[in-house]
Write an enzyme that holds these catalytic residues in place. Structure first.
Site, PDB file in Angstrom:
ATOM      1  N   SER A  93      -2.267   7.398   0.619  1.00 47.25           N
ATOM      2  CA  SER A  93      -2.524   8.752   1.121  1.00 47.25           C
ATOM      3  C   SER A  93      -3.375   9.494   0.102  1.00 47.25           C
ATOM      4  CB  SER A  93      -1.212   9.515   1.314  1.00 47.25           C
ATOM      5  OG  SER A  93      -1.479  10.890   1.526  1.00 47.25           O
ATOM      6  N   TYR A 136       6.728  12.627  -1.649  1.00 46.99           N
ATOM      7  CA  TYR A 136       5.907  11.689  -0.869  1.00 46.99           C
ATOM      8  C   TYR A 136       4.751  11.150  -1.713  1.00 46.99           C
ATOM      9  CZ  TYR A 136       2.445  10.284   2.683  1.00 46.99           C
ATOM     10  OH  TYR A 136       1.514   9.606   3.421  1.00 46.99           O
TER      11      TYR A 136
HETATM   12  N1  LIG Z   1      -0.968  10.984   9.497  1.00 41.37           N
HETATM   13  C1  LIG Z   1      -1.385  11.407   8.315  1.00 41.37           C
HETATM   14  O1  LIG Z   1      -1.819  12.597   8.163  1.00 41.37           O
HETATM   15  C2  LIG Z   1      -1.402  10.486   7.119  1.00 41.37           C
HETATM   16  C3  LIG Z   1      -2.119  10.904   5.982  1.00 41.37           C
HETATM   17  C4  LIG Z   1      -2.150  10.066   4.877  1.00 41.37           C
HETATM   18  C5  LIG Z   1      -1.493   8.846   4.888  1.00 41.37           C
HETATM   19  N2  LIG Z   1      -0.803   8.467   6.022  1.00 41.37           N
HETATM   20  C6  LIG Z   1      -0.111   7.177   5.985  1.00 41.37           C
HETATM   21  O2  LIG Z   1      -0.561   6.396   7.076  1.00 41.37           O
HETATM   22  C7  LIG Z   1       0.452   5.457   7.429  1.00 41.37           C
HETATM   23  C8  LIG Z   1       0.658   5.445   8.949  1.00 41.37           C
HETATM   24  O3  LIG Z   1       1.163   6.704   9.335  1.00 41.37           O
HETATM   25  P1  LIG Z   1       0.809   7.388  10.730  1.00 41.37           P
HETATM   26  O4  LIG Z   1       0.045   8.609  10.435  1.00 41.37           O
HETATM   27  O5  LIG Z   1       0.264   6.414  11.689  1.00 41.37           O
HETATM   28  O6  LIG Z   1       2.285   7.870  11.141  1.00 41.37           O
HETATM   29  P2  LIG Z   1       3.214   7.534  12.414  1.00 41.37           P
HETATM   30  O7  LIG Z   1       2.456   7.698  13.665  1.00 41.37           O
HETATM   31  O8  LIG Z   1       4.445   8.359  12.189  1.00 41.37           O
HETATM   32  O9  LIG Z   1       3.549   5.987  12.211  1.00 41.37           O
HETATM   33  C9  LIG Z   1       4.472   5.549  11.262  1.00 41.37           C
HETATM   34  C10 LIG Z   1       4.845   4.130  11.600  1.00 41.37           C
HETATM   35  O10 LIG Z   1       5.788   3.662  10.604  1.00 41.37           O
HETATM   36  C11 LIG Z   1       6.838   3.010  11.295  1.00 41.37           C
HETATM   37  N3  LIG Z   1       8.086   3.062  10.553  1.00 41.37           N
HETATM   38  C12 LIG Z   1       8.732   4.144  10.071  1.00 41.37           C
HETATM   39  N4  LIG Z   1       9.894   3.768   9.508  1.00 41.37           N
HETATM   40  C13 LIG Z   1       9.976   2.418   9.658  1.00 41.37           C
HETATM   41  C14 LIG Z   1      10.936   1.447   9.305  1.00 41.37           C
HETATM   42  N5  LIG Z   1      12.079   1.774   8.653  1.00 41.37           N
HETATM   43  N6  LIG Z   1      10.712   0.162   9.634  1.00 41.37           N
HETATM   44  C15 LIG Z   1       9.589  -0.190  10.291  1.00 41.37           C
HETATM   45  N7  LIG Z   1       8.631   0.675  10.632  1.00 41.37           N
HETATM   46  C16 LIG Z   1       8.828   1.966  10.325  1.00 41.37           C
HETATM   47  C17 LIG Z   1       6.964   3.764  12.601  1.00 41.37           C
HETATM   48  O11 LIG Z   1       7.567   2.911  13.588  1.00 41.37           O
HETATM   49  P3  LIG Z   1       9.072   3.008  14.110  1.00 41.37           P
HETATM   50  O12 LIG Z   1       9.500   4.438  14.031  1.00 41.37           O
HETATM   51  O13 LIG Z   1       8.976   2.465  15.500  1.00 41.37           O
HETATM   52  O14 LIG Z   1       9.861   2.105  13.190  1.00 41.37           O
HETATM   53  C18 LIG Z   1       5.514   4.006  12.961  1.00 41.37           C
HETATM   54  O15 LIG Z   1       4.983   2.892  13.637  1.00 41.37           O
HETATM   55  C19 LIG Z   1       1.710   5.841   6.626  1.00 41.37           C
HETATM   56  O16 LIG Z   1       1.848   4.985   5.526  1.00 41.37           O
HETATM   57  C20 LIG Z   1       1.401   7.244   6.159  1.00 41.37           C
HETATM   58  O17 LIG Z   1       2.064   7.556   4.960  1.00 41.37           O
HETATM   59  C21 LIG Z   1      -0.755   9.249   7.123  1.00 41.37           C
END
Ligand SMILES: NC(=O)c1ccc[n+]([C@@H]2O[C@H](COP(=O)([O-])OP(=O)(O)OC[C@H]3O[C@@H](n4cnc5c(N)ncnc54)[C@H](OP(=O)(O)O)[C@@H]3O)[C@@H](O)[C@H]2O)c1
Length: 247
Positions: free
Chosen positions: A137, A150
């Site tokens: 991130s 985080y």
């Molecule tokens: N969105 C942003 O603004 C942003 C910014 C910077 C970095 N990121 C990073 O990008 C990555 C993807 O995030 P996203 O934005 O796509 O968020 P998201 O839509 O909330 O997706 C998160 C994913 O992680 C999975 N997950 C959560 N807990 C889990 C567990 N215990 N076991 C297995 N899977 C799990 C969730 O699936 P289930 O709930 O079905 O398990 C979901 O598929 C993350 O690492 C996040 O930190 C996001």
């Protein structure tokens, strides 16, 4: 690494960046292994993607990570790419961080990618190489009040990734980091605690999950050490807009 025919594990494939990455990798010819807890979602997505398989996995359970990689090897006999994408935020000031929340996101954001790397290294080494992409991130490249817990987990992931890149280079295993900034996904509703940074104007400036997926697939193909997705996000301007103040 060319994606056509490659076996690609994507964690966190049930929504957001992971689902978009799985779709794009499959469109480029990869056989995708989808991992997340919400089995219905990844099974539906697997039905849409030729050659894909869903492996319901709770990544906070080390045994399930081993099972995910074993299931991949049983099905395809190899693993070419691991995208450690699953993650969760914790958006409260440090004074309010509960140790249970920090422990939970550390298990997901740090321990799970480490264990997944450890599980794929032996088969990748036997195959003569592979690619690991860790999704970090941009918050870990700033000093941003309100997201310290985080950001600390993602900073730890950065160091593990940088060291792994050097340790695994002799085996032909390439480790890269992608740093998304604010992205329009469920992430902001799924925080372990706190509320999203950026108020109501976040969506205006957010990247799409698809654009981050392009960066992840790009880095799989190029082997670059890192890609930072700076968005021009301006927290001060966003706060002023939310309050109806001049920009
Ligand atoms: N969105 C942003 O603004 C942003 C910014 C910077 C970095 N990121 C990073 O990008 C990555 C993807 O995030 P996203 O934005 O796509 O968020 P998201 O839509 O909330 O997706 C998160 C994913 O992680 C999975 N997950 C959560 N807990 C889990 C567990 N215990 N076991 C297995 N899977 C799990 C969730 O699936 P289930 O709930 O079905 O398990 C979901 O598929 C993350 O690492 C996040 O930190 C996001």
């Amino acid at each position: 690494m060319e994606l056509d025919g490659a076996v690609v594990i994507v964690t966190g494939a049930s929504s957001g960046i992971g689902a978009a990455t799985a779709r794009l990798a499959a469109a480029r010819g990869a056989k995708v292994v989808l991992a997340a807890r919400r089995a219905g979602r990844i099974k539906d997505l697997a039905d849409d993607l030729p050659g894909a398989v869903a492996v319901p996995t709770d990544l906070r359970d080390p045994a399930q990570i081993v099972r995910l990689v074993d299931a991949t090897l049983d099905r395809f006999g190899r693993v070419d790419v691991l995208v450690n994408n699953a993650g969760q935020g914790l958006h409260v000031p440090l004074e309010q961080v509960r140790l249970d929340d920090l422990r939970a996101i550390t298990e997901l954001n740090v321990y799970a990618p480490l264990l997944a790397m450890q599980a794929v290294i032996p088969p990748m080494r036997r195959q003569g190489g592979g690619v690991i992409v860790n999704v970090s991130s941009m918050t870990s490249r700033m000093v941003l009040p309100g997201v310290g817990g985080y950001s600390a987990t993602k900073s730890a992931l950065n160091m593990l990734s940088q060291v792994a890149r050097r340790e695994l280079a002799p085996d032909g295993i390439v480790v890269s980091i992608v740093y998304p900034s604010v992205t329009a996904t469920e992430f902001h509703q799924a925080l372990a605690a706190g509320t999203r940074v950026g108020g109501d104007s976040w969506a205006v400036r957010a990247h799409s999950a698809e654009s981050v997926a392009e960066a992840i697939v790009g880095v799989i193909q190029s082997g670059e050490e890192e890609i930072m997705l700076t968005s021009g996000w301006d927290q001060g301007a966003a706060d002023r807009r939310d309050k109806g103040q001049p920009q």
